[in-house]
Design a protein around this motif. Sequence first.
Motif, PDB file in Angstrom:
ATOM      1  N   MET A  38       0.808  -1.227   0.000  1.00 31.29           N
ATOM      2  CA  MET A  38       0.000   0.000   0.000  1.00 31.29           C
ATOM      3  C   MET A  38       0.840   1.275   0.000  1.00 31.29           C
ATOM      4  N   TYR A  39       2.060   1.188   0.497  1.00 32.22           N
ATOM      5  CA  TYR A  39       2.899   2.375   0.618  1.00 32.22           C
ATOM      6  C   TYR A  39       4.254   2.116  -0.024  1.00 32.22           C
ATOM      7  N   VAL A  40       4.579   2.904  -1.025  1.00 26.50           N
ATOM      8  CA  VAL A  40       5.848   2.775  -1.748  1.00 26.50           C
ATOM      9  C   VAL A  40       6.498   4.147  -1.804  1.00 26.50           C
ATOM     10  N   GLY A  41       7.723   4.216  -1.305  1.00 27.88           N
ATOM     11  CA  GLY A  41       8.457   5.474  -1.384  1.00 27.88           C
ATOM     12  C   GLY A  41       8.797   5.801  -2.821  1.00 27.88           C
ATOM     13  N   PHE A  42       9.484   4.872  -3.490  1.00 25.27           N
ATOM     14  CA  PHE A  42       9.928   5.089  -4.861  1.00 25.27           C
ATOM     15  C   PHE A  42       9.914   3.765  -5.619  1.00 25.27           C
ATOM     16  N   GLU A  43       9.382   3.785  -6.836  1.00 25.08           N
ATOM     17  CA  GLU A  43       9.527   2.648  -7.736  1.00 25.08           C
ATOM     18  C   GLU A  43      10.792   2.875  -8.542  1.00 25.08           C
ATOM     19  N   ILE A  44      11.624   1.841  -8.606  1.00 27.47           N
ATOM     20  CA  ILE A  44      12.882   1.953  -9.346  1.00 27.47           C
ATOM     21  C   ILE A  44      13.017   0.766 -10.296  1.00 27.47           C
ATOM     22  N   ASP A  45      13.927   0.899 -11.254  1.00 27.20           N
ATOM     23  CA  ASP A  45      14.223  -0.205 -12.159  1.00 27.20           C
ATOM     24  C   ASP A  45      15.082  -1.230 -11.413  1.00 27.20           C
ATOM     25  N   LYS A  46      15.740  -2.085 -12.149  1.00 25.67           N
ATOM     26  CA  LYS A  46      16.540  -3.152 -11.536  1.00 25.67           C
ATOM     27  C   LYS A  46      17.908  -2.675 -11.066  1.00 25.67           C
ATOM     28  N   GLU A  47      18.025  -1.404 -10.733  1.00 19.73           N
ATOM     29  CA  GLU A  47      19.304  -0.872 -10.256  1.00 19.73           C
ATOM     30  C   GLU A  47      19.763  -1.563  -8.982  1.00 19.73           C
ATOM     31  N   PHE A  48      21.075  -1.650  -8.853  1.00 18.73           N
ATOM     32  CA  PHE A  48      21.702  -2.127  -7.626  1.00 18.73           C
ATOM     33  C   PHE A  48      21.982  -0.876  -6.807  1.00 18.73           C
ATOM     34  N   VAL A  49      21.335  -0.757  -5.637  1.00 22.88           N
ATOM     35  CA  VAL A  49      21.404   0.474  -4.859  1.00 22.88           C
ATOM     36  C   VAL A  49      21.981   0.249  -3.465  1.00 22.88           C
ATOM     37  N   VAL A  50      22.607   1.298  -2.947  1.00 20.25           N
ATOM     38  CA  VAL A  50      23.162   1.282  -1.594  1.00 20.25           C
ATOM     39  C   VAL A  50      22.863   2.618  -0.930  1.00 20.25           C
ATOM     40  N   GLY A  51      23.004   2.638   0.385  1.00 19.47           N
ATOM     41  CA  GLY A  51      22.793   3.857   1.161  1.00 19.47           C
ATOM     42  C   GLY A  51      21.436   3.852   1.826  1.00 19.47           C
ATOM     43  N   TYR A  52      21.268   4.699   2.819  1.00 21.83           N
ATOM     44  CA  TYR A  52      20.026   4.834   3.573  1.00 21.83           C
ATOM     45  C   TYR A  52      19.507   3.459   4.035  1.00 21.83           C
TER      46      TYR A  52
END
Length: 183
Positions: free
Chosen positions: A145-159
């Motif tokens: 029900m709650y999504v901050g951000f939709e992203i692609d298949k990126e590999f992410v780091v931080g936060y």
Amino acid sequence: MRSIEIDNLSFEPFIEYEQIQKRIRLIGIDINVKFENKHPVFVGILNGCFMFMADLMKCIHIPCEMTFVKLASYAGTEQGNVQQLLGVGMDLKGRDVIIVEDVVDSGTSLKHTMEALAALEVASITVCTLLLKPESLQHSFDNIMYVGFEIDKEFVVGYGLDYNGQCRNLPDIYKEVSSPHTL
């Protein structure tokens, strides 16, 4: 924000802390309204959710409780079987539960968590995730029900998101440059 390097991988700025905080405030307002008379239990999925959940809870002004579970589903950058390492530690029977995730990509760990909560006879399960990778989902969900951000298949780091235990402490989110990963 400037680019960073971890173990010979390059990461560039992706989502700034201020954007994250704005989105969290909006999510918090919505949760406060929808769960005003329900006294929900927030269940954070460790380790990745810790920064998101801490900031989200500062925006929640209704009576609530929180607890955490710890799952392991990664070996380096490859997804594996889900293992529960630390349980809920409270009775959730008949309670409205809000699962707090850092990122939902394949959905395997989320499915595992939801099945475990359903077995505890909770009243309802709502999912709140900072990041959602719709293209990576291998399961279907009707309660995210709650999504901050939709992203692609990126590999992410931080936060709160890490690579081999590193970078969880960064306030911003970075994505790998020319990512060979399909996470």
